[in-house]
Design an enzyme around this catalytic site. Structure first.
Site, PDB file in Angstrom:
ATOM      1  CG  HIS A 135     -53.972  93.045 -35.409  1.00 45.09           C
ATOM      2  ND1 HIS A 135     -52.773  93.562 -34.959  1.00 45.09           N
ATOM      3  CD2 HIS A 135     -54.235  93.676 -36.590  1.00 45.09           C
ATOM      4  CE1 HIS A 135     -52.335  94.466 -35.815  1.00 45.09           C
ATOM      5  NE2 HIS A 135     -53.197  94.555 -36.819  1.00 45.09           N
ATOM      6  CG  ASP A 136     -55.127  89.930 -28.476  1.00 43.46           C
ATOM      7  OD1 ASP A 136     -54.105  89.467 -27.935  1.00 43.46           O
ATOM      8  OD2 ASP A 136     -56.258  89.840 -27.968  1.00 43.46           O
ATOM      9  CB  ILE A 137     -59.523  90.270 -32.543  1.00 47.95           C
ATOM     10  CG1 ILE A 137     -60.963  89.771 -32.613  1.00 47.95           C
ATOM     11  CG2 ILE A 137     -59.026  90.735 -33.903  1.00 47.95           C
ATOM     12  CD1 ILE A 137     -61.946  90.839 -33.059  1.00 47.95           C
TER      13      ILE A 137
ATOM     14  CE  LYS B 299     -36.443  97.632 -45.574  1.00 44.52           C
ATOM     15  NZ  LYS B 299     -37.609  98.227 -46.281  1.00 44.52           N
TER      16      LYS B 299
ATOM     17  CG  ASP C 200     -51.115  91.435 -29.121  1.00 40.64           C
ATOM     18  OD1 ASP C 200     -51.031  90.494 -29.933  1.00 40.64           O
ATOM     19  OD2 ASP C 200     -51.566  92.544 -29.417  1.00 40.64           O
TER      20      ASP C 200
ATOM     21  CE1 TYR D 225     -52.095  86.666 -34.862  1.00 44.43           C
ATOM     22  CE2 TYR D 225     -51.588  88.004 -32.938  1.00 44.43           C
ATOM     23  CZ  TYR D 225     -51.442  87.749 -34.286  1.00 44.43           C
ATOM     24  OH  TYR D 225     -50.640  88.555 -35.051  1.00 44.43           O
TER      25      TYR D 225
END
Length: 419
Positions: free
Chosen positions: A165-167, A101, A194, A169
């Site tokens: 999160h993975d769950i 930044k 992931d 997706y």
């Protein structure tokens, strides 16, 4: 004969921890030696991807925020001062702290891009554009740059900017819909989206793009959606659904608890055995070793209510002995019947050791620890573990000095919070 391994202490200019296993190979460097990767990703998918690239010899520069760095560094439990997750995921990498930044931070990153082969990031779509460091901008500095963005849902579509999160997706791409038994979906033990849909697919795609660059002379942008990537893991059930029109559900098929010949069974001591006797020759061998010839019937591989009865009979059978006793009984039988091991047992397993999938290392601060080995075995360009996971900003001065920054300039940059 089982091969023993001694703990290896890696010096700063580390040699391969797997050196003794690559003796005689015609190249001493990995297949990706000479390629430079700027990795801005955090947590799991991106760092797993860049670990795979680093293992094969790529110079991976882990670009981290000066204050927090990669968040996974601080997650307990720890090995010394570092998270065990960080220790495994970030070996073979260099750490550069950089505030993207700050104008000075952006300038440094642009200088690095000019000489880089790959930029890897895992921010939500649009973040890098706001920083002025998106692909369209960076390719003007380096037309040969391969830029890979790993996101949950991809760079376009109605969910592109949504958190997940993975769950999530796996829920949205159907994998969870038939993972489980008795009609109930269950979580997987590893992060399929992931790691498989994200990190592994990204590594494959990056190497593919580098190969294409040699033919086309230019780099390109790679859009990796973890949801898309893991969606392709539905290939078998997708094909079956196309053929029979039946929507898959937990426990409805031979690969997800629906058949007795492919299932998990508890032993007398509360451990478990895995049975995968799908083919007739393996089922026959299982029945013979089990001493249950009456199970060897053609309908063992047909759907129907008899599958539940057969499962109950096999479950009662495995309850008669401990896991250790079953291991002994089935060790010479080629029937796809193996024990379910815990990670401690996996580390000591003769097969794991023979494949050099456990590498014993010693860190000057952390002490001795067991690192995951390198899965692909190359005959001419083997991967190697050359360095431990870096401390936050460990290589900042080294990298910036290679860009001709003086000690005085580094001091000024630190005072401004740019590095």
């Amino acid at each position: 004969m089982e091969e023993t391994q001694e703990a290896v202490q890696l010096p700063l200019s580390a040699q391969s921890a797997d050196k003794k296993h690559t003796k005689g190979s015609k190249m001493t460097t990995g297949a990706l030696s000479g390629f430079k990767v700027l990795d801005l990703s955090r947590l799991l998918p991106g760092p797993f991807c860049s670990m795979l690239l680093a293992d094969m010899g790529a110079d991976v520069i882990k670009v981290e925020d000066p204050k927090l760095g990669d968040y996974i560094r601080w997650w307990p439990p720890k090995i010394g001062k570092n998270s065990g997750f960080h220790v495994v995921l970030n070996r073979n990498k260099r750490s550069l702290t950089l505030n993207l930044k700050a104008p000075e931070g952006k300038e440094i990153f642009r200088k690095l891009v000019k000489d880089a082969d790959v930029v890897l990031e895992g921010f939500r779509p649009g973040v890098m554009r706001k920083l002025g460091l998106d692909y369209e901008t960076l390719k003007e500095l380096n037309p040969r740059l391969v830029y890979c963005a790993i996101t949950g849902y991809g760079c376009e579509g109605p969910l592109a900017l949504k958190a997940g999160h993975d769950i999530n997706y796996l829920a949205l791409n159907g994998v969870l819909s038939y993972s489980g038994k008795d009609g109930q979906p269950t979580l997987t033990g590893v992060q399929i989206a992931d790691l498989g849909g994200g990190g592994l697919l990204a590594a494959f795609s990056i190497v593919t793009a580098l190969l294409a660059r040699e033919r086309l002379g230019t780099g390109q942008f790679i859009d990796i959606s973890m949801t898309d990537g893991a969606l392709t893991w539905n290939c078998l059930r997708w094909g079956k659904f196309l053929a029979d029109g039946k929507v898959p559900s937990p426990g409805d098929d031979f690969l997800n608890h629906g058949f007795a010949c492919y299932n998990i069974y508890e032993t007398r001591d509360g451990r478990h055995m895995s049975l995968g006797a799908l083919e007739p020759q393996f089922w026959k061998a299982f029945c013979q070793t089990a001493g249950r010839p009456e199970w060897e019937q053609p309908h063992y591989f047909e759907p129907g209510p008899h599958q539940k009865t057969l499962q109950e009979e096999i479950a009662a059978f495995f309850k008669q002995k401990t896991q250790a006793e079953w291991i002994e009984q089935f060790k010479e039988s080629d029937c796809c019947c193996e024990p379910i091991l815990n990670l401690a047992e996996v580390m000591d397993n003769p097969q794991t050791q023979a494949r050099r999938m456990v590498v014993e290392l010693v860190h000057e601060s952390w002490g001795a620890y067991k690192q995951l080995g390198i899965a692909p075995k190359f005959s001419l360009t083997p991967g190697s573990i050359r360095t431990h996971a870096p401390e936050l900003g460990e290589h900042t001065d080294q990298i910036l000095e290679s860009l001709q920054y003086s000690r005085e300039q580094l001091k000024t940059l630190r005072s401004k919070g740019a590095i």
